[in-house]
Design an enzyme around this catalytic site. Sequence first.
Site, PDB file in Angstrom:
ATOM      1  N   GLY A 277       2.835  -1.188   4.213  1.00 25.52           N
ATOM      2  CA  GLY A 277       2.838   0.221   3.825  1.00 25.52           C
ATOM      3  C   GLY A 277       4.248   0.668   3.458  1.00 25.52           C
ATOM      4  O   GLY A 277       4.732   0.427   2.357  1.00 25.52           O
ATOM      5  N   GLY A 278       4.921   1.300   4.418  1.00 29.23           N
ATOM      6  CA  GLY A 278       6.232   1.913   4.181  1.00 29.23           C
ATOM      7  C   GLY A 278       7.208   1.016   3.434  1.00 29.23           C
ATOM      8  O   GLY A 278       7.874   1.462   2.491  1.00 29.23           O
TER       9      GLY A 278
ATOM     10  N   GLU B  64      -5.376  -4.613  10.932  1.00 22.38           N
ATOM     11  CA  GLU B  64      -4.290  -3.652  11.078  1.00 22.38           C
ATOM     12  C   GLU B  64      -4.483  -2.855  12.366  1.00 22.38           C
ATOM     13  O   GLU B  64      -5.269  -1.883  12.390  1.00 22.38           O
ATOM     14  CB  GLU B  64      -4.270  -2.676   9.903  1.00 22.38           C
ATOM     15  CG  GLU B  64      -4.028  -3.321   8.558  1.00 22.38           C
ATOM     16  CD  GLU B  64      -3.453  -2.314   7.560  1.00 22.38           C
ATOM     17  OE1 GLU B  64      -2.325  -2.518   7.127  1.00 22.38           O
ATOM     18  OE2 GLU B  64      -4.126  -1.330   7.254  1.00 22.38           O
TER      19      GLU B  64
ATOM     20  N   GLU C 278      -6.766   4.901   8.015  1.00 20.78           N
ATOM     21  CA  GLU C 278      -6.574   6.317   7.677  1.00 20.78           C
ATOM     22  C   GLU C 278      -7.847   6.897   7.049  1.00 20.78           C
ATOM     23  O   GLU C 278      -8.174   8.064   7.252  1.00 20.78           O
ATOM     24  CB  GLU C 278      -5.353   6.461   6.750  1.00 20.78           C
ATOM     25  CG  GLU C 278      -4.062   6.262   7.535  1.00 20.78           C
ATOM     26  CD  GLU C 278      -2.920   5.654   6.762  1.00 20.78           C
ATOM     27  OE1 GLU C 278      -2.929   5.687   5.518  1.00 20.78           O
ATOM     28  OE2 GLU C 278      -1.992   5.137   7.426  1.00 20.78           O
TER      29      GLU C 278
ATOM     30  N   SER D 123       3.518  -2.012  10.210  1.00 15.96           N
ATOM     31  CA  SER D 123       4.977  -2.067  10.320  1.00 15.96           C
ATOM     32  C   SER D 123       5.567  -3.424   9.929  1.00 15.96           C
ATOM     33  O   SER D 123       6.510  -3.907  10.563  1.00 15.96           O
ATOM     34  CB  SER D 123       5.425  -1.651  11.726  1.00 15.96           C
ATOM     35  OG  SER D 123       5.038  -0.309  11.981  1.00 15.96           O
TER      36      SER D 123
ATOM     37  N   GLY E 152       2.684   2.411  10.534  1.00 21.85           N
ATOM     38  CA  GLY E 152       3.635   3.498  10.276  1.00 21.85           C
ATOM     39  C   GLY E 152       4.435   3.910  11.500  1.00 21.85           C
ATOM     40  O   GLY E 152       5.070   4.966  11.499  1.00 21.85           O
TER      41      GLY E 152
ATOM     42  N   ASN F 220       0.857  -1.192   0.000  1.00 17.87           N
ATOM     43  CA  ASN F 220       0.000   0.000   0.000  1.00 17.87           C
ATOM     44  C   ASN F 220       0.893   1.243   0.000  1.00 17.87           C
ATOM     45  O   ASN F 220       1.511   1.561   1.010  1.00 17.87           O
ATOM     46  CB  ASN F 220      -0.903  -0.035   1.245  1.00 17.87           C
ATOM     47  CG  ASN F 220      -1.728   1.232   1.387  1.00 17.87           C
ATOM     48  OD1 ASN F 220      -1.827   2.035   0.456  1.00 17.87           O
ATOM     49  ND2 ASN F 220      -2.322   1.421   2.558  1.00 17.87           N
ATOM     50  N   TRP F 221       0.928   1.909  -1.135  1.00 18.66           N
ATOM     51  CA  TRP F 221       1.806   3.098  -1.239  1.00 18.66           C
ATOM     52  C   TRP F 221       1.246   4.313  -0.517  1.00 18.66           C
ATOM     53  O   TRP F 221       1.947   5.291  -0.319  1.00 18.66           O
ATOM     54  CB  TRP F 221       1.999   3.452  -2.730  1.00 18.66           C
ATOM     55  CG  TRP F 221       2.943   2.561  -3.444  1.00 18.66           C
ATOM     56  CD1 TRP F 221       3.199   1.233  -3.200  1.00 18.66           C
ATOM     57  CD2 TRP F 221       3.795   2.929  -4.542  1.00 18.66           C
ATOM     58  NE1 TRP F 221       4.131   0.755  -4.082  1.00 18.66           N
ATOM     59  CE2 TRP F 221       4.516   1.767  -4.918  1.00 18.66           C
ATOM     60  CE3 TRP F 221       4.004   4.112  -5.256  1.00 18.66           C
ATOM     61  CZ2 TRP F 221       5.440   1.768  -5.966  1.00 18.66           C
ATOM     62  CZ3 TRP F 221       4.912   4.112  -6.298  1.00 18.66           C
ATOM     63  CH2 TRP F 221       5.630   2.947  -6.640  1.00 18.66           C
ATOM     64  N   LYS F 222      -0.017   4.305  -0.188  1.00 11.04           N
ATOM     65  CA  LYS F 222      -0.668   5.492   0.390  1.00 11.04           C
ATOM     66  C   LYS F 222      -0.418   6.694  -0.529  1.00 11.04           C
ATOM     67  O   LYS F 222      -0.311   6.520  -1.734  1.00 11.04           O
ATOM     68  CB  LYS F 222      -0.176   5.731   1.817  1.00 11.04           C
ATOM     69  CG  LYS F 222      -0.230   4.443   2.651  1.00 11.04           C
ATOM     70  CD  LYS F 222       0.017   4.673   4.092  1.00 11.04           C
ATOM     71  CE  LYS F 222      -0.009   3.333   4.814  1.00 11.04           C
ATOM     72  NZ  LYS F 222      -0.007   3.472   6.250  1.00 11.04           N
TER      73      LYS F 222
ATOM     74  N   HIS G 143      -9.577   1.371   5.246  1.00 12.22           N
ATOM     75  CA  HIS G 143      -8.265   1.536   5.879  1.00 12.22           C
ATOM     76  C   HIS G 143      -8.422   2.505   7.055  1.00 12.22           C
ATOM     77  O   HIS G 143      -9.217   3.450   6.984  1.00 12.22           O
ATOM     78  CB  HIS G 143      -7.263   2.082   4.850  1.00 12.22           C
ATOM     79  CG  HIS G 143      -5.858   2.060   5.373  1.00 12.22           C
ATOM     80  ND1 HIS G 143      -5.393   3.000   6.252  1.00 12.22           N
ATOM     81  CD2 HIS G 143      -4.837   1.186   5.168  1.00 12.22           C
ATOM     82  CE1 HIS G 143      -4.131   2.715   6.563  1.00 12.22           C
ATOM     83  NE2 HIS G 143      -3.774   1.619   5.905  1.00 12.22           N
TER      84      HIS G 143
END
Length: 255
Positions: free
Chosen positions: A238-239, A175, A105, A217, A181, A10-12, A103
């Site tokens: 993610g990251g 999640e 966010e 993470s 993150g 997931n690049w966000k 998600h």
Amino acid sequence: MKSKHWIVGNWKMNGSRQAVQQWLAEWQLGCNKLTASASRLEILVCPPAIYLPFFAEQITTNNISRLKLVGQNVSAYLQGAYTGELSAAMLQDYQCSHVLIGHSERRQLFAETDEVVAQKVATAQAQGLRPILCVGETQAQREQQATESVVTAQLDSVLKRIGAEKLAQAIIAYEPIWAIGTGLSATPEQAQAVHASIRAWLGNKRVGFTPLLYGGSVSPDNAAAVLRQPDIDGVLVGGASLVADSFLKICAVLT
Ligand code: PGA
């Protein structure tokens, strides 16, 4: 032994046209080195929507076969006066087969309620997209021992809307918000415990096998231990998915 694992990047809201080009070039070189056992992996990537056409074009012209495309969000509506939104059909026009829904966010920063999330899941499925439904608790909810009730309430609102048969066709991503993150991943045992409770809840509700992913993470260092847990069928990254090399390392951990 699990027959399949899902690895989702997931690049966000990260990247650029140049970054996409570089990522895909590195991916293409590296994915040739994934061994035969990687054939049991489903590898998916969620770029920002504006780069989906570029991803789709690169995948086609460079014959990049292993990547499936995922939207990061979708409208609950089919079309019309919804400025700034993207419909399921639009995502499918650019080769998306899946879409992230709910998600944390989106829930926390864009006020998506359980009801909106359920509506989006219903619309996506009706249009032929497979939802990756995200659920998870805050740090405060965990401290109050409310993890299971929060997560099952999030799932229950979707179940009530679409029914057991349809929920089994989704993918569920657990999640914990405190792990997203932050570099503070849940331990494999903590993640497994919640996954086992989700699995039991799904069983009680007569929902058939649904893949359960863990996110928060995930890195090349902890992915193997997470993926070895009996009720964890994949990871939402993610990251660490922003760098092709680390995403490839995660795809390679079980091979
Ligand atoms: P993270 O993000 O891997 O950077 O923690 C996971 C996610 O939000 O999907």
